[in-house]
Design a protein around this motif. Sequence first.
Motif, PDB file in Angstrom:
ATOM      1  N   UNK A   1       0.828  -1.207   0.000  1.00 28.25           N
ATOM      2  CA  UNK A   1       0.000   0.000   0.000  1.00 28.25           C
ATOM      3  C   UNK A   1       0.865   1.259   0.000  1.00 28.25           C
ATOM      4  N   UNK A   2       1.948   1.246   0.758  1.00 32.54           N
ATOM      5  CA  UNK A   2       2.798   2.453   0.823  1.00 32.54           C
ATOM      6  C   UNK A   2       3.447   2.754  -0.528  1.00 32.54           C
ATOM      7  N   UNK A   3       3.878   1.717  -1.242  1.00 34.47           N
ATOM      8  CA  UNK A   3       4.475   1.939  -2.558  1.00 34.47           C
ATOM      9  C   UNK A   3       3.425   2.457  -3.537  1.00 34.47           C
ATOM     10  N   UNK A   4       2.224   1.923  -3.484  1.00 32.85           N
ATOM     11  CA  UNK A   4       1.155   2.429  -4.361  1.00 32.85           C
ATOM     12  C   UNK A   4       0.877   3.886  -4.038  1.00 32.85           C
ATOM     13  N   UNK A   5       0.794   4.218  -2.758  1.00 33.91           N
ATOM     14  CA  UNK A   5       0.571   5.623  -2.373  1.00 33.91           C
ATOM     15  C   UNK A   5       1.700   6.517  -2.881  1.00 33.91           C
ATOM     16  N   UNK A   6       2.930   6.036  -2.779  1.00 33.60           N
ATOM     17  CA  UNK A   6       4.067   6.827  -3.252  1.00 33.60           C
ATOM     18  C   UNK A   6       3.940   7.091  -4.743  1.00 33.60           C
ATOM     19  N   UNK A   7       3.609   6.050  -5.495  1.00 33.20           N
ATOM     20  CA  UNK A   7       3.465   6.203  -6.944  1.00 33.20           C
ATOM     21  C   UNK A   7       2.325   7.161  -7.289  1.00 33.20           C
ATOM     22  N   UNK A   8       1.213   7.012  -6.601  1.00 31.65           N
ATOM     23  CA  UNK A   8       0.061   7.870  -6.879  1.00 31.65           C
ATOM     24  C   UNK A   8       0.383   9.325  -6.506  1.00 31.65           C
ATOM     25  N   UNK A   9       1.038   9.536  -5.382  1.00 24.21           N
ATOM     26  CA  UNK A   9       1.433  10.911  -5.006  1.00 24.21           C
ATOM     27  C   UNK A   9       2.350  11.520  -6.069  1.00 24.21           C
ATOM     28  N   UNK A  10       3.247  10.697  -6.625  1.00 23.51           N
ATOM     29  CA  UNK A  10       4.135  11.192  -7.686  1.00 23.51           C
ATOM     30  C   UNK A  10       3.318  11.639  -8.900  1.00 23.51           C
TER      31      UNK A  10
ATOM     32  N   UNK B   1       0.277  12.731  -8.793  1.00 25.91           N
ATOM     33  CA  UNK B   1      -0.370  13.975  -8.368  1.00 25.91           C
ATOM     34  C   UNK B   1       0.575  15.163  -8.420  1.00 25.91           C
ATOM     35  N   UNK B   2       1.835  14.949  -8.089  1.00 22.30           N
ATOM     36  CA  UNK B   2       2.818  16.036  -8.110  1.00 22.30           C
ATOM     37  C   UNK B   2       3.078  16.543  -9.517  1.00 22.30           C
ATOM     38  N   UNK B   3       2.759  15.729 -10.517  1.00 23.16           N
ATOM     39  CA  UNK B   3       2.984  16.154 -11.904  1.00 23.16           C
ATOM     40  C   UNK B   3       1.895  17.086 -12.414  1.00 23.16           C
TER      41      UNK B   3
ATOM     42  N   UNK C   1      -0.209  20.561 -12.031  1.00 21.91           N
ATOM     43  CA  UNK C   1      -0.218  21.875 -11.385  1.00 21.91           C
ATOM     44  C   UNK C   1      -1.395  22.726 -11.825  1.00 21.91           C
ATOM     45  N   UNK C   2      -2.281  22.140 -12.623  1.00 22.10           N
ATOM     46  CA  UNK C   2      -3.485  22.842 -13.061  1.00 22.10           C
ATOM     47  C   UNK C   2      -4.690  22.267 -12.323  1.00 22.10           C
ATOM     48  N   UNK C   3      -5.830  22.952 -12.345  1.00 16.27           N
ATOM     49  CA  UNK C   3      -7.031  22.383 -11.727  1.00 16.27           C
ATOM     50  C   UNK C   3      -7.327  20.995 -12.292  1.00 16.27           C
ATOM     51  N   UNK C   4      -7.633  20.054 -11.404  1.00 12.86           N
ATOM     52  CA  UNK C   4      -7.795  18.660 -11.812  1.00 12.86           C
ATOM     53  C   UNK C   4      -8.915  18.010 -11.008  1.00 12.86           C
ATOM     54  N   UNK C   5      -9.630  17.124 -11.679  1.00 12.45           N
ATOM     55  CA  UNK C   5     -10.611  16.270 -11.019  1.00 12.45           C
ATOM     56  C   UNK C   5      -9.965  14.895 -10.912  1.00 12.45           C
ATOM     57  N   UNK C   6      -9.948  14.355  -9.711  1.00 14.77           N
ATOM     58  CA  UNK C   6      -9.416  13.013  -9.503  1.00 14.77           C
ATOM     59  C   UNK C   6     -10.574  12.025  -9.545  1.00 14.77           C
ATOM     60  N   UNK C   7     -10.356  10.925 -10.252  1.00 16.81           N
ATOM     61  CA  UNK C   7     -11.379   9.891 -10.374  1.00 16.81           C
ATOM     62  C   UNK C   7     -10.700   8.543 -10.319  1.00 16.81           C
ATOM     63  N   UNK C   8     -11.435   7.539  -9.852  1.00 22.96           N
ATOM     64  CA  UNK C   8     -10.830   6.227  -9.797  1.00 22.96           C
ATOM     65  C   UNK C   8     -11.846   5.123  -9.632  1.00 22.96           C
TER      66      UNK C   8
ATOM     67  N   UNK D   1      -9.197   9.561  -3.859  1.00 24.29           N
ATOM     68  CA  UNK D   1      -9.666  10.270  -2.676  1.00 24.29           C
ATOM     69  C   UNK D   1      -8.529  10.873  -1.874  1.00 24.29           C
ATOM     70  N   UNK D   2      -7.451  10.131  -1.752  1.00 21.05           N
ATOM     71  CA  UNK D   2      -6.279  10.642  -1.039  1.00 21.05           C
ATOM     72  C   UNK D   2      -5.736  11.883  -1.746  1.00 21.05           C
ATOM     73  N   UNK D   3      -5.655  11.823  -3.075  1.00 16.14           N
ATOM     74  CA  UNK D   3      -5.155  12.985  -3.825  1.00 16.14           C
ATOM     75  C   UNK D   3      -6.101  14.172  -3.701  1.00 16.14           C
ATOM     76  N   UNK D   4      -7.402  13.931  -3.861  1.00 15.01           N
ATOM     77  CA  UNK D   4      -8.367  15.037  -3.799  1.00 15.01           C
ATOM     78  C   UNK D   4      -8.373  15.705  -2.433  1.00 15.01           C
ATOM     79  N   UNK D   5      -8.124  14.923  -1.380  1.00 16.94           N
ATOM     80  CA  UNK D   5      -8.126  15.475  -0.026  1.00 16.94           C
ATOM     81  C   UNK D   5      -6.910  16.338   0.267  1.00 16.94           C
ATOM     82  N   UNK D   6      -5.845  16.185  -0.529  1.00 17.13           N
ATOM     83  CA  UNK D   6      -4.596  16.871  -0.197  1.00 17.13           C
ATOM     84  C   UNK D   6      -3.997  17.715  -1.315  1.00 17.13           C
ATOM     85  N   UNK D   7      -4.465  17.559  -2.537  1.00 21.68           N
ATOM     86  CA  UNK D   7      -3.846  18.262  -3.667  1.00 21.68           C
ATOM     87  C   UNK D   7      -4.393  19.691  -3.773  1.00 21.68           C
ATOM     88  N   UNK D   8      -3.515  20.686  -3.848  1.00 17.70           N
ATOM     89  CA  UNK D   8      -3.994  22.078  -3.877  1.00 17.70           C
ATOM     90  C   UNK D   8      -4.779  22.442  -5.132  1.00 17.70           C
TER      91      UNK D   8
END
Length: 193
Positions: free
Chosen positions: A57-66, A68-70, A72-79, A88-95
């Motif tokens: 799970x931690x490696x998947x989260x790391x990959x997904x966060x990476x 998300x870091x790419x 920088x424009x307004x984005x809708x996360x879906x999955x 959900x993790x990205x939407x809760x934390x991505x600016x």
Amino acid sequence: MAEIMLLHSALGLRPGVHAAADILRAAGHTVVVPDYYDGEVFDEVEDGLRKRDALGVEEIRRRVRRFGESVDRPVVFAGFSLGAAAAGTLAASHPAARGLILMHGAVADDALAGPWPAGVPVQVHYGEGDPWVEPATVAELERLVTASGAAFEVHTYPTDAHLFADPGLPDYDPCAATLMWQRVTEFLKRISD
């Protein structure tokens, strides 16, 4: 129109995920479909879960966060399913998050830690008898989202199937899938205007 990051389930970046991206693109949206499974695709849930567990799970989260870091424009996360939790993790934390669409899944516990970001509406889709979705988790997400002042929608479908919108799987339900995509595109239109 929206920019969407669409995250795959534990079955990997299946043709059904590409078909979903094409539905969204046909509605005028820009869609990226990152692969956090190293190109592996599965037909059986057990095989996909073995891959998930092998990565951890931690490696998947790391990959997904990476991924998300790419953005920088307004984005809708879906999955889808496992991808819904990641979205959900990205939407809760991505600016730059502007919305969240959860299909056949709910959010991960870290997204429920709250508070939910104001202005990030959420739409949830799952089968009424889906054994992988806990209604209590969806209710907790609703509580967090509405407390922030953001809109929250939940749509259930008369099926026990989990990935009912994937046309390449035995659980495919064309009526439920069509209705789900209609609701998703309407949601995207509302939050993109």
